[in-house]
Write a protein that holds these residues in place. Sequence first.
Motif, PDB file in Angstrom:
ATOM      1  N   SER A 126       1.290   4.051   1.543  1.00 52.70           N
ATOM      2  CA  SER A 126       0.198   4.694   2.589  1.00 52.70           C
ATOM      3  C   SER A 126       1.775   4.634   3.515  1.00 52.70           C
ATOM      4  N   SER A 186       0.795  -1.023  -0.329  1.00 53.95           N
ATOM      5  CA  SER A 186       0.168  -0.069  -0.004  1.00 53.95           C
ATOM      6  C   SER A 186       0.663   0.812  -0.435  1.00 53.95           C
ATOM      7  N   TYR A 212      -9.949   2.480  -0.863  1.00 56.08           N
ATOM      8  CA  TYR A 212      -8.337   3.052  -1.529  1.00 56.08           C
ATOM      9  C   TYR A 212      -7.849   1.428  -0.094  1.00 56.08           C
ATOM     10  N   LEU A 213      -8.182   0.773   0.703  1.00 55.37           N
ATOM     11  CA  LEU A 213      -7.931   0.162   2.028  1.00 55.37           C
ATOM     12  C   LEU A 213      -8.429  -0.321   1.594  1.00 55.37           C
ATOM     13  N   GLY A 260      -2.020   3.207   7.326  1.00 54.50           N
ATOM     14  CA  GLY A 260      -2.729   2.422   6.884  1.00 54.50           C
ATOM     15  C   GLY A 260      -3.689   1.429   6.359  1.00 54.50           C
ATOM     16  N   GLU A 284      -5.472   0.057   9.264  1.00 54.16           N
ATOM     17  CA  GLU A 284      -6.780   1.145   8.930  1.00 54.16           C
ATOM     18  C   GLU A 284      -7.641  -0.566   7.677  1.00 54.16           C
TER      19      GLU A 284
END
Length: 356
Positions: A59, A57, A217-218, A63, A66
Amino acid sequence: MTRKLFIPGPIDVRDDVLQKMATPMIGHRSKDASVLQESISKKLQKLFYTESEILLSTSSGSGLMEGAIRSCTSKKAAVFSCGAFGDRWYKMAVTNNVKADLYKVDMGKAIDPEMVDRVLATGEYDLITIQHNETSTGITNPVEEIAEVVRKYDNIVFCVDAVSSAGGVKIEVDKLGIDILITSTQKALGLPPGMSICTFSEKAIRRAETVEFRGTYLDLLDIYKYLKKKNYQYPSTPSISHMYALDYQLDNILNEGLDNRFKRHQAMAETVRAWAIKHFKIFTDQNHLSNTLTVIENNQNINVSQLNSKLMEKGMQIANGYGDLKEKTFRISHMGDYQIEDIQYLLNTIDEILGF
């Protein structure tokens, strides 16, 4: 002046690793991108001792923390916290409307496996989160013992934050039954910040398929399905520069030898601990000390900020205590590509500044 960063992260990155980030761009939908990502995945599977798929990711580690609790909690999450970053995982659950309960221990103490057993025995939970390494207190939780407890409960998705330990400490993901192990690039892996990594087990995949609102996104399941369908590519544009550096650095890590790397981190930790015991006091429960970071109790009431200012004049930096522990403790990291000689030079410099 370049500065040696003995802080919890980001840490120093070798010049040759940094140079790999200047590799010319490729299209993230190209065959070259697929080859690069598959290469990274296979090497990370060796590092994490797993056959589970690897997800990247663009991030920070937060990120994927989460993403994990949102993607894989169907009923309720049990969040076990021994410091600030365990508390953060609980906040992520609450702010994403994920049902969760927080179970805390005193600062400087480790999570008790018996407490985990009592909580899971209630039958209320289908996911747990644990910090492998808590950077606010210097604790490494007894994940091996906790894993034995979790193994008793078939429905539990086991999530572990190894952001500040993976790459410096041996974590056998499959042997421990960890479903999602999370780390990021800027700590023990010795890379710049900006990319995070996790393992994603078959159990985690099956659970995510039952969760309706996983975000976008996640969404770990969406990342996984896209990766499998599109031959190691990603739903959104990844940081190709980080991927080049990561692929290169993983070669360095594997060439060093994993056992050699883990022993080096332990040796650096023991050097800092011996110094801390001689001049101060270790804040953390000494049965659960981190091999990548030491939190030192400021029982001499030195001005930590002032010490750091003088260290920075000499091209080095340590970390003050985190949150409520500021000035009450200070932190020295010993991870990544540092050697014993680097640690000893730092400690000798502190001795000189403080007149020890």
